[in-house]
Scaffold this motif. Structure first.
Motif, mmCIF file in Angstrom:
data_model
loop_
_atom_site.group_PDB
_atom_site.id
_atom_site.type_symbol
_atom_site.label_atom_id
_atom_site.label_comp_id
_atom_site.label_asym_id
_atom_site.label_seq_id
_atom_site.Cartn_x
_atom_site.Cartn_y
_atom_site.Cartn_z
ATOM 1 N N HIS A 1 -23.444 27.710 14.409
ATOM 2 C CA HIS A 1 -22.828 26.629 15.180
ATOM 3 C C HIS A 1 -23.719 26.271 16.362
ATOM 4 O O HIS A 1 -23.712 26.931 17.402
ATOM 5 N N GLY A 2 -24.496 25.194 16.207
ATOM 6 C CA GLY A 2 -25.365 24.723 17.275
ATOM 7 C C GLY A 2 -24.932 23.352 17.766
ATOM 8 O O GLY A 2 -23.759 23.001 17.724
ATOM 9 N N ARG A 3 -25.897 22.572 18.230
ATOM 10 C CA ARG A 3 -25.618 21.247 18.784
ATOM 11 C C ARG A 3 -24.920 20.366 17.747
ATOM 12 O O ARG A 3 -25.215 20.413 16.567
ATOM 13 N N HIS A 4 -23.998 19.523 18.231
ATOM 14 C CA HIS A 4 -23.271 18.617 17.345
ATOM 15 C C HIS A 4 -24.155 17.443 16.917
ATOM 16 O O HIS A 4 -25.153 17.124 17.558
ATOM 17 N N GLN A 5 -23.722 16.789 15.834
ATOM 18 C CA GLN A 5 -24.421 15.605 15.340
ATOM 19 C C GLN A 5 -23.415 14.607 14.802
ATOM 20 O O GLN A 5 -22.506 14.962 14.063
ATOM 21 N N CYS B 1 -12.201 16.313 12.183
ATOM 22 C CA CYS B 1 -12.788 15.001 11.888
ATOM 23 C C CYS B 1 -12.414 14.537 10.479
ATOM 24 O O CYS B 1 -12.745 15.208 9.495
ATOM 25 N N PRO B 2 -11.759 13.380 10.330
ATOM 26 C CA PRO B 2 -11.312 12.945 9.004
ATOM 27 C C PRO B 2 -12.408 12.297 8.161
ATOM 28 O O PRO B 2 -12.227 12.107 6.958
ATOM 29 N N THR B 3 -13.534 11.921 8.757
ATOM 30 C CA THR B 3 -14.589 11.218 8.017
ATOM 31 C C THR B 3 -15.873 12.017 7.910
ATOM 32 O O THR B 3 -16.876 11.485 7.430
ATOM 33 N N ARG B 4 -15.861 13.265 8.322
ATOM 34 C CA ARG B 4 -17.073 14.101 8.342
ATOM 35 C C ARG B 4 -18.159 13.470 9.200
ATOM 36 O O ARG B 4 -19.354 13.622 8.945
ATOM 37 N N ALA B 5 -17.718 12.749 10.218
ATOM 38 C CA ALA B 5 -18.685 12.118 11.120
ATOM 39 C C ALA B 5 -19.352 13.153 12.010
ATOM 40 O O ALA B 5 -20.515 12.998 12.386
ATOM 41 N N LEU B 6 -18.622 14.200 12.354
ATOM 42 C CA LEU B 6 -19.131 15.199 13.291
ATOM 43 C C LEU B 6 -19.424 16.501 12.549
ATOM 44 O O LEU B 6 -18.549 17.058 11.885
ATOM 45 N N THR B 7 -20.651 16.957 12.650
ATOM 46 C CA THR B 7 -21.037 18.253 12.103
ATOM 47 C C THR B 7 -21.846 18.992 13.164
ATOM 48 O O THR B 7 -22.111 18.462 14.239
ATOM 49 N N MET B 8 -22.235 20.222 12.848
ATOM 50 C CA MET B 8 -23.005 21.023 13.804
ATOM 51 C C MET B 8 -24.356 21.381 13.197
ATOM 52 O O MET B 8 -24.444 21.748 12.020
ATOM 53 N N THR B 9 -25.389 21.271 13.999
ATOM 54 C CA THR B 9 -26.735 21.582 13.546
ATOM 55 C C THR B 9 -27.081 23.028 13.910
ATOM 56 O O THR B 9 -26.263 23.756 14.483
ATOM 57 N N LEU C 1 -26.258 11.024 17.929
ATOM 58 C CA LEU C 1 -26.384 10.317 16.658
ATOM 59 C C LEU C 1 -27.525 10.882 15.825
ATOM 60 O O LEU C 1 -28.619 11.139 16.335
ATOM 61 N N ALA C 2 -27.277 11.046 14.537
ATOM 62 C CA ALA C 2 -28.317 11.523 13.626
ATOM 63 C C ALA C 2 -29.440 10.497 13.558
ATOM 64 O O ALA C 2 -29.192 9.289 13.625
ATOM 65 N N PRO C 3 -30.674 10.945 13.441
ATOM 66 C CA PRO C 3 -31.783 9.987 13.317
ATOM 67 C C PRO C 3 -31.648 9.162 12.044
ATOM 68 O O PRO C 3 -31.043 9.593 11.066
ATOM 69 N N MET C 4 -32.227 7.990 12.069
ATOM 70 C CA MET C 4 -32.176 7.116 10.899
ATOM 71 C C MET C 4 -32.998 7.717 9.771
ATOM 72 O O MET C 4 -34.187 7.985 9.923
ATOM 73 N N ALA C 5 -32.361 7.937 8.628
ATOM 74 C CA ALA C 5 -33.084 8.426 7.457
ATOM 75 C C ALA C 5 -33.855 7.265 6.826
ATOM 76 O O ALA C 5 -33.554 6.090 7.062
ATOM 77 N N ASP C 6 -34.836 7.599 6.016
ATOM 78 C CA ASP C 6 -35.652 6.586 5.377
ATOM 79 C C ASP C 6 -34.784 5.701 4.476
ATOM 80 O O ASP C 6 -34.038 6.196 3.628
ATOM 81 N N GLY C 7 -34.859 4.396 4.668
ATOM 82 C CA GLY C 7 -34.079 3.464 3.871
ATOM 83 C C GLY C 7 -32.804 2.995 4.522
ATOM 84 O O GLY C 7 -32.181 2.040 4.043
ATOM 85 N N MET C 8 -32.370 3.623 5.612
ATOM 86 C CA MET C 8 -31.169 3.173 6.304
ATOM 87 C C MET C 8 -31.463 1.906 7.107
ATOM 88 O O MET C 8 -32.602 1.653 7.518
ATOM 89 N N LEU C 9 -30.420 1.121 7.345
ATOM 90 C CA LEU C 9 -30.513 -0.115 8.112
ATOM 91 C C LEU C 9 -29.738 0.066 9.407
ATOM 92 O O LEU C 9 -28.547 0.385 9.386
ATOM 93 N N ALA C 10 -30.394 -0.119 10.520
ATOM 94 C CA ALA C 10 -29.771 0.132 11.817
ATOM 95 C C ALA C 10 -28.559 -0.769 12.030
ATOM 96 O O ALA C 10 -28.602 -1.971 11.751
ATOM 97 N N ALA C 11 -27.461 -0.180 12.523
ATOM 98 C CA ALA C 11 -26.261 -0.940 12.865
ATOM 99 C C ALA C 11 -26.486 -1.632 14.217
ATOM 100 O O ALA C 11 -27.329 -1.203 15.005
ATOM 101 N N PRO C 12 -25.732 -2.721 14.475
ATOM 102 C CA PRO C 12 -24.610 -3.235 13.692
ATOM 103 C C PRO C 12 -25.057 -4.151 12.562
ATOM 104 O O PRO C 12 -26.041 -4.866 12.682
ATOM 105 N N HIS C 13 -24.280 -4.138 11.494
ATOM 106 C CA HIS C 13 -24.441 -5.073 10.380
ATOM 107 C C HIS C 13 -23.181 -5.007 9.523
ATOM 108 O O HIS C 13 -22.410 -4.043 9.616
ATOM 109 N N PRO C 14 -22.912 -6.002 8.680
ATOM 110 C CA PRO C 14 -21.682 -5.994 7.876
ATOM 111 C C PRO C 14 -21.644 -4.815 6.913
ATOM 112 O O PRO C 14 -22.670 -4.224 6.569
ATOM 113 N N MET C 15 -20.437 -4.517 6.453
ATOM 114 C CA MET C 15 -20.266 -3.515 5.406
ATOM 115 C C MET C 15 -20.846 -4.044 4.105
ATOM 116 O O MET C 15 -21.112 -5.238 3.964
#
Length: 211
Positions: free
Chosen positions: A45-49, A115-123, A144-158
Protein backbone atom coordinates in the motif's frame (compact mmCIF):
# COMPACT_ATOMS: atom_id res chain seq x y z
CA UNK A 1 19.48 -26.05 36.15
CA UNK A 2 23.00 -27.39 36.88
CA UNK A 3 25.59 -24.90 38.04
CA UNK A 4 28.42 -24.16 35.60
CA UNK A 5 31.92 -25.02 36.63
CA UNK A 6 34.82 -22.57 36.80
CA UNK A 7 36.13 -23.63 33.38
CA UNK A 8 32.73 -22.95 31.73
CA UNK A 9 32.58 -19.56 33.44
CA UNK A 10 36.04 -18.72 32.12
CA UNK A 11 35.20 -19.72 28.55
CA UNK A 12 31.77 -17.99 28.47
CA UNK A 13 33.15 -14.63 27.21
CA UNK A 14 35.07 -16.45 24.46
CA UNK A 15 31.84 -18.12 23.30
CA UNK A 16 30.20 -14.71 23.05
CA UNK A 17 33.11 -13.34 21.04
CA UNK A 18 32.81 -16.39 18.78
CA UNK A 19 29.30 -15.36 17.76
CA UNK A 20 30.57 -11.85 17.04
CA UNK A 21 33.47 -13.09 14.93
CA UNK A 22 31.21 -15.49 13.00
CA UNK A 23 28.87 -12.65 11.97
CA UNK A 24 31.78 -10.32 11.29
CA UNK A 25 32.81 -12.44 8.30
CA UNK A 26 29.30 -13.30 7.06
CA UNK A 27 27.66 -11.67 4.04
CA UNK A 28 26.20 -8.20 4.58
CA UNK A 29 22.40 -8.02 4.42
CA UNK A 30 22.04 -4.26 4.76
CA UNK A 31 19.75 -2.71 2.12
CA UNK A 32 21.61 -0.03 0.17
CA UNK A 33 18.65 2.36 0.06
CA UNK A 34 18.43 4.99 -1.44
CA UNK A 35 21.24 3.98 -3.82
CA UNK A 36 19.38 0.77 -4.67
CA UNK A 37 15.54 0.61 -4.78
CA UNK A 38 14.06 -1.20 -1.82
CA UNK A 39 11.94 -4.17 -3.00
CA UNK A 40 8.28 -4.22 -1.93
CA UNK A 41 5.53 -6.77 -2.32
CA UNK A 42 3.16 -6.41 -5.33
CA UNK A 43 0.21 -5.54 -3.06
CA UNK A 44 2.14 -3.01 -0.98
CA UNK A 45 0.00 0.00 0.00
CA UNK A 46 1.84 3.06 -1.31
CA UNK A 47 0.86 6.36 -2.93
CA UNK A 48 -2.64 6.54 -4.39
CA UNK A 49 -3.39 6.85 -8.10
CA UNK A 50 -6.45 8.15 -9.95
CA UNK A 51 -6.89 5.98 -13.03
CA UNK A 52 -8.15 6.66 -16.55
CA UNK A 53 -10.15 4.70 -19.09
CA UNK A 54 -8.48 3.52 -22.29
CA UNK A 55 -9.71 6.54 -24.26
CA UNK A 56 -8.27 8.97 -21.70
CA UNK A 57 -11.38 9.91 -19.72
CA UNK A 58 -11.02 9.85 -15.94
CA UNK A 59 -12.59 7.06 -13.90
CA UNK A 60 -13.36 9.29 -10.89
CA UNK A 61 -17.00 10.44 -10.84
CA UNK A 62 -16.70 12.62 -7.74
CA UNK A 63 -19.01 10.48 -5.61
CA UNK A 64 -16.95 11.18 -2.45
CA UNK A 65 -17.38 7.62 -1.16
CA UNK A 66 -13.61 7.42 -0.64
CA UNK A 67 -13.71 10.52 1.55
CA UNK A 68 -16.60 9.11 3.59
CA UNK A 69 -14.79 5.79 4.05
CA UNK A 70 -11.50 7.34 5.19
CA UNK A 71 -11.07 6.85 8.96
CA UNK A 72 -8.35 9.53 9.12
CA UNK A 73 -10.27 12.23 7.23
CA UNK A 74 -7.37 12.46 4.79
CA UNK A 75 -9.35 12.77 1.52
CA UNK A 76 -11.20 15.81 0.21
CA UNK A 77 -13.29 15.71 -2.97
CA UNK A 78 -15.36 18.30 -4.80
CA UNK A 79 -17.46 17.14 -7.74
CA UNK A 80 -18.64 19.11 -10.76
CA UNK A 81 -20.97 18.44 -13.68
CA UNK A 82 -19.65 17.31 -17.04
CA UNK A 83 -20.76 19.43 -19.99
CA UNK A 84 -20.53 18.81 -23.76
CA UNK A 85 -17.43 20.99 -23.95
CA UNK A 86 -15.95 19.81 -20.65
CA UNK A 87 -16.42 16.02 -20.45
CA UNK A 88 -13.78 14.68 -18.08
CA UNK A 89 -15.37 11.35 -17.12
CA UNK A 90 -18.19 9.11 -18.39
CA UNK A 91 -21.60 10.04 -17.06
CA UNK A 92 -22.79 13.20 -15.38
CA UNK A 93 -20.07 14.19 -12.89
CA UNK A 94 -16.33 14.17 -12.34
CA UNK A 95 -13.95 14.96 -9.51
CA UNK A 96 -13.04 18.63 -10.02
CA UNK A 97 -10.99 18.79 -6.80
CA UNK A 98 -9.25 15.75 -5.34
CA UNK A 99 -6.83 15.99 -2.43
CA UNK A 100 -5.13 13.42 -0.21
CA UNK A 101 -3.37 14.62 2.91
CA UNK A 102 -0.44 12.26 3.46
CA UNK A 103 0.17 13.77 6.87
CA UNK A 104 -3.03 12.01 7.93
CA UNK A 105 -3.28 8.99 5.62
CA UNK A 106 -2.74 5.65 7.37
CA UNK A 107 -2.65 3.62 4.11
CA UNK A 108 -5.47 1.34 5.22
CA UNK A 109 -6.92 1.08 1.66
CA UNK A 110 -10.54 1.48 2.82
CA UNK A 111 -10.88 4.20 0.19
CA UNK A 112 -9.93 1.68 -2.49
CA UNK A 113 -12.63 -0.71 -1.36
CA UNK A 114 -15.24 2.08 -1.34
CA UNK A 115 -14.56 3.29 -4.91
CA UNK A 116 -17.37 2.07 -7.21
CA UNK A 117 -15.48 2.64 -10.50
CA UNK A 118 -11.98 1.43 -9.56
CA UNK A 119 -10.84 4.99 -10.09
CA UNK A 120 -8.63 4.93 -7.01
CA UNK A 121 -5.89 2.36 -6.53
CA UNK A 122 -2.59 2.26 -4.64
CA UNK A 123 0.85 2.10 -6.19
CA UNK A 124 4.12 0.74 -4.77
CA UNK A 125 5.56 4.25 -4.39
CA UNK A 126 6.47 4.87 -0.75
CA UNK A 127 8.83 7.85 -1.12
CA UNK A 128 6.50 10.56 0.15
CA UNK A 129 8.78 12.62 2.39
CA UNK A 130 9.05 16.34 1.69
CA UNK A 131 10.46 19.56 3.13
CA UNK A 132 7.07 21.23 3.74
CA UNK A 133 3.71 20.21 5.18
CA UNK A 134 1.90 21.76 2.20
CA UNK A 135 3.84 19.53 -0.17
CA UNK A 136 2.38 16.42 1.42
CA UNK A 137 -1.16 17.41 0.46
CA UNK A 138 -1.37 15.87 -3.00
CA UNK A 139 -3.68 17.52 -5.52
CA UNK A 140 -5.53 15.88 -8.39
CA UNK A 141 -2.74 16.57 -10.88
CA UNK A 142 -0.29 14.81 -8.54
CA UNK A 143 -2.48 11.71 -8.27
CA UNK A 144 -3.70 11.25 -11.86
CA UNK A 145 -2.14 8.31 -13.68
CA UNK A 146 0.14 9.33 -16.54
CA UNK A 147 -1.29 9.15 -20.03
CA UNK A 148 -0.67 5.72 -21.52
CA UNK A 149 0.32 5.41 -25.16
CA UNK A 150 -2.74 5.91 -27.36
CA UNK A 151 -4.89 7.73 -24.80
CA UNK A 152 -6.50 11.07 -25.68
CA UNK A 153 -6.24 13.80 -23.07
CA UNK A 154 -9.55 14.92 -21.53
CA UNK A 155 -11.81 16.78 -21.82
CA UNK A 156 -13.48 15.22 -24.85
CA UNK A 157 -16.83 13.49 -25.56
CA UNK A 158 -17.52 9.91 -24.61
CA UNK A 159 -17.24 7.20 -27.25
CA UNK A 160 -20.22 7.72 -29.52
CA UNK A 161 -23.20 5.48 -28.83
CA UNK A 162 -22.05 4.54 -25.30
CA UNK A 163 -23.11 5.27 -21.75
CA UNK A 164 -21.09 5.02 -18.59
CA UNK A 165 -22.13 1.34 -18.41
CA UNK A 166 -19.97 0.40 -21.41
CA UNK A 167 -17.04 2.14 -19.76
CA UNK A 168 -17.55 0.28 -16.47
CA UNK A 169 -17.70 -3.03 -18.33
CA UNK A 170 -14.37 -2.39 -20.02
CA UNK A 171 -15.83 -2.26 -23.51
CA UNK A 172 -14.03 0.98 -24.37
CA UNK A 173 -10.49 0.00 -25.35
CA UNK A 174 -9.22 3.05 -27.26
CA UNK A 175 -10.26 6.52 -28.43
CA UNK A 176 -12.31 6.75 -31.61
CA UNK A 177 -11.80 8.87 -34.72
CA UNK A 178 -14.75 11.07 -33.69
CA UNK A 179 -13.14 11.83 -30.34
CA UNK A 180 -9.80 12.56 -32.01
CA UNK A 181 -11.48 14.92 -34.48
CA UNK A 182 -13.23 16.75 -31.64
CA UNK A 183 -9.96 17.36 -29.80
CA UNK A 184 -8.24 18.36 -33.04
CA UNK A 185 -10.92 21.00 -33.56
CA UNK A 186 -10.91 22.36 -30.01
CA UNK A 187 -7.26 21.77 -29.02
CA UNK A 188 -5.23 21.38 -32.22
CA UNK A 189 -1.93 21.56 -30.33
CA UNK A 190 -2.78 18.73 -27.91
CA UNK A 191 0.30 16.52 -27.50
CA UNK A 192 -1.73 13.28 -27.36
CA UNK A 193 -3.42 13.70 -30.76
CA UNK A 194 -0.93 11.81 -32.95
CA UNK A 195 -0.73 8.71 -30.73
CA UNK A 196 -4.50 8.71 -30.18
CA UNK A 197 -5.13 8.97 -33.94
CA UNK A 198 -2.91 5.94 -34.57
CA UNK A 199 -4.64 4.02 -31.77
CA UNK A 200 -8.08 4.86 -33.17
CA UNK A 201 -7.16 3.37 -36.55
CA UNK A 202 -6.23 -0.03 -35.09
CA UNK A 203 -8.86 -0.34 -32.36
CA UNK A 204 -11.80 -2.73 -32.67
CA UNK A 205 -15.27 -1.13 -32.61
CA UNK A 206 -16.63 -0.68 -29.09
CA UNK A 207 -18.69 -3.67 -27.97
CA UNK A 208 -16.95 -6.09 -30.35
CA UNK A 209 -13.92 -6.89 -28.22
CA UNK A 210 -13.25 -10.43 -27.11
CA UNK A 211 -14.56 -10.99 -23.59
Amino acid sequence: MPKRGPVADALAPAAGFGVTLKNFFSKTVTEQYPFEPAPVKPRFHGRHQLNRYADGLEKCIGCELCAWACPADAIYVEAADNTPDQQFSPGERYGRVYQINYLRCIFCALCIEACPTRALTMTNDFELAGPTREGLIFEKQDLLAPMADGMLAAPHPMVEGTTDTEYYRGEVTAPTATQVDWVAEHRPDDATLDAARASARTAAPTGQETR
